[in-house]
Enzyme design. Sequence first.
Site, PDB file in Angstrom:
ATOM      1  N   LYS A 193       0.058   4.347   4.015  1.00  0.00           N
ATOM      2  CA  LYS A 193      -0.889   5.102   4.857  1.00  0.00           C
ATOM      3  C   LYS A 193      -2.300   4.915   4.305  1.00  0.00           C
ATOM      4  CE  LYS A 193       2.578   7.111   7.054  1.00  0.00           C
ATOM      5  NZ  LYS A 193       3.699   6.388   6.451  1.00  0.00           N
TER       6      LYS A 193
HETATM    7  N1  T4K Z   1       7.294  10.702   9.909  1.00  0.00           N
HETATM    8  C1  T4K Z   1       6.836   9.511  10.312  1.00  0.00           C
HETATM    9  C2  T4K Z   1       6.421   9.342  11.740  1.00  0.00           C
HETATM   10  C3  T4K Z   1       6.736   8.455   9.402  1.00  0.00           C
HETATM   11  O1  T4K Z   1       6.285   7.241   9.821  1.00  0.00           O
HETATM   12  C4  T4K Z   1       7.109   8.655   8.056  1.00  0.00           C
HETATM   13  C5  T4K Z   1       7.015   7.597   7.098  1.00  0.00           C
HETATM   14  C6  T4K Z   1       7.571   9.942   7.669  1.00  0.00           C
HETATM   15  C7  T4K Z   1       7.655  10.947   8.648  1.00  0.00           C
HETATM   16  C8  T4K Z   1       7.986  10.262   6.279  1.00  0.00           C
HETATM   17  O2  T4K Z   1       6.880  10.218   5.377  1.00  0.00           O
HETATM   18  P1  T4K Z   1       7.155   9.817   3.810  1.00  0.00           P
HETATM   19  O3  T4K Z   1       8.322  10.621   3.346  1.00  0.00           O
HETATM   20  O4  T4K Z   1       7.375   8.324   3.748  1.00  0.00           O
HETATM   21  O5  T4K Z   1       5.889  10.259   3.136  1.00  0.00           O
HETATM   22  C9  T4K Z   1       7.034   2.816   5.436  1.00  0.00           C
HETATM   23  C10 T4K Z   1       6.861   4.047   4.571  1.00  0.00           C
HETATM   24  O6  T4K Z   1       7.749   4.095   3.455  1.00  0.00           O
HETATM   25  C11 T4K Z   1       6.962   5.334   5.304  1.00  0.00           C
HETATM   26  O7  T4K Z   1       6.122   6.251   4.622  1.00  0.00           O
HETATM   27  C12 T4K Z   1       6.483   5.217   6.741  1.00  0.00           C
HETATM   28  N2  T4K Z   1       6.602   6.427   7.472  1.00  0.00           N
HETATM   29  C13 T4K Z   1       7.269   4.138   7.458  1.00  0.00           C
HETATM   30  C14 T4K Z   1       6.853   3.975   8.908  1.00  0.00           C
HETATM   31  O8  T4K Z   1       7.036   2.912   6.818  1.00  0.00           O
HETATM   32  P2  T4K Z   1       8.223   0.524   5.177  1.00  0.00           P
HETATM   33  O9  T4K Z   1       9.682   0.384   5.295  1.00  0.00           O
HETATM   34  O10 T4K Z   1       7.399  -0.139   6.206  1.00  0.00           O
HETATM   35  O11 T4K Z   1       7.588   0.023   3.769  1.00  0.00           O
HETATM   36  P3  T4K Z   1       7.859  -1.308   3.000  1.00  0.00           P
HETATM   37  O12 T4K Z   1       8.255  -0.962   1.616  1.00  0.00           O
HETATM   38  O13 T4K Z   1       8.764  -2.219   3.734  1.00  0.00           O
HETATM   39  O14 T4K Z   1       6.419  -1.923   2.928  1.00  0.00           O
HETATM   40  C15 T4K Z   1       5.872  -2.768   3.930  1.00  0.00           C
HETATM   41  C16 T4K Z   1       5.207  -3.946   3.260  1.00  0.00           C
HETATM   42  O15 T4K Z   1       4.036  -3.519   2.590  1.00  0.00           O
HETATM   43  C17 T4K Z   1       6.089  -4.610   2.220  1.00  0.00           C
HETATM   44  O16 T4K Z   1       6.701  -5.736   2.773  1.00  0.00           O
HETATM   45  C18 T4K Z   1       5.131  -5.006   1.116  1.00  0.00           C
HETATM   46  C19 T4K Z   1       3.910  -4.138   1.333  1.00  0.00           C
HETATM   47  N3  T4K Z   1       3.779  -3.136   0.276  1.00  0.00           N
HETATM   48  C20 T4K Z   1       4.417  -1.945   0.424  1.00  0.00           C
HETATM   49  C21 T4K Z   1       4.335  -1.014  -0.586  1.00  0.00           C
HETATM   50  C22 T4K Z   1       5.054   0.319  -0.464  1.00  0.00           C
HETATM   51  C23 T4K Z   1       3.044  -3.439  -0.833  1.00  0.00           C
HETATM   52  O17 T4K Z   1       2.468  -4.540  -0.936  1.00  0.00           O
HETATM   53  N4  T4K Z   1       2.939  -2.505  -1.823  1.00  0.00           N
HETATM   54  C24 T4K Z   1       3.574  -1.304  -1.761  1.00  0.00           C
HETATM   55  O18 T4K Z   1       3.448  -0.476  -2.676  1.00  0.00           O
HETATM   56  O19 T4K Z   1       8.138   2.081   5.082  1.00  0.00           O
END
Ligand code: T4K
Length: 396
Positions: A193
Amino acid sequence: MAIDGGRPFFEAPRVTGTPNNIDRAAVYARLDEMFDSNRLTNNGPLVRELEERLAALLGVGDVVAVTNGTMALLIASVGLGARGDVLVPSWTFAGTVQPLVWAGLRPRFVDTDPRTHLVDPEVLAAAATDEVGLIVPVHLWGRPCEADRIDAVAADIGCPVLYDAAHAFGAAYRGTPIGNFGDAEIFSFHATKWMTCIEGGAIATNDGDLAQRCRRLRNFGFAGEGDIPLNGINAKMSELHAAVGLCQIRRFGELRHIHRERQDAYRSCLEGHDRIRLVTSQDAARSPNGYVIVEVDAPVPDPARAVQLMLEGERVLVRRYFAPGVHRLAAFERFADDVTLPVTDELSRRCVALPTGEAVTIEDVVAISGLLLQAVDRLWADPRIDLVPGFAETSA
Ligand code: T4K
């Protein structure tokens, strides 16, 4: 394109979800304060300062900082004393629904307005029965829901409204900051975010009693030493996470500018193309909203997947937010027996989230838009194109 054996357009991948930069020097200075005081967690001064800063920014009575947005939803729904059914869209992240089930609520999934990607107040009104103990609308992609109409539906059946504003920190509805609607609103400050604590979340409310219950619930339910009147949990934000949040919030204006420039660039590249629809925030001017979502139209069974594979070949890693809709996930099968949500199904076939924020330059945005247009045109020219998962790796 790489699909035809060409070289990938980008050397280094451009990835949806890449975090914005964090001002390390500022964070290190805050961490020095933390280590000097040896106050590391349990409602320390940095958490309290962050809560005050956020409350002032939103013009809301109370902000309660917690470990993440998921826990914010869990604590707020327990704090509201919600029971029975909860009306919630399926067109959202699973993290909207999971904490509601943990809180003992039974999700009743509703469909989405295809134009706005938000729940339609009329659909909520039609589904609002006496069994409904909570309504959880989502300000998806940072777009504000029609809060006045939704709050009226809830008032009719006497149930609370808890907005999932995970995407909407910094947005406003009719001039009032998100954080002030319903009985409470929750935010996510995850690394993906624009406003981030790395992991973090918050409950915003103008109900002081609810805020006090949430503060207790996040700290095991303690009301005093040896006094636990509520079955709480541990959802306390640490000082370290608050330090990151305090530094990031100072970048609000700068990040708003960066995100707006990229939104505008995508818009000018993609607008007017009848096979791609950019789902822009209505409030892009105010909020640094971190989501750029497009609907793609192509004569293949799963256009979003096809486009994802073609762009992967160019080293553009888009995300399919959200495929499938939550009601189609195995974890929620038991709540979705006779549920038909045609708009959610259609959107999950068509939507992809494009890279934005500091991870991409304006030149990148122009190139990614061009690749996207090429991919969609290609699918229309050759709908039987052979896109096997894994071709992207072989083309690298
Ligand atoms: N309600 C809604 C409508 C939401 O969208 C979310 C969370 C929540 C509630 C719950 O909030 P939280 O409990 O998460 O605070 C993300 C997030 O983990 C999540 O917060 C978010 N929404 C959701 C839509 O997406 P992914 O699965 O897209 O993240 P990830 O790990 O696959 O990362 C995407 C890309 O970004 C990776 O391929 C590499 C890059 N990346 C990611 C991270 C985390 C980095 O380069 N560094 C990093 O530290 O989940």
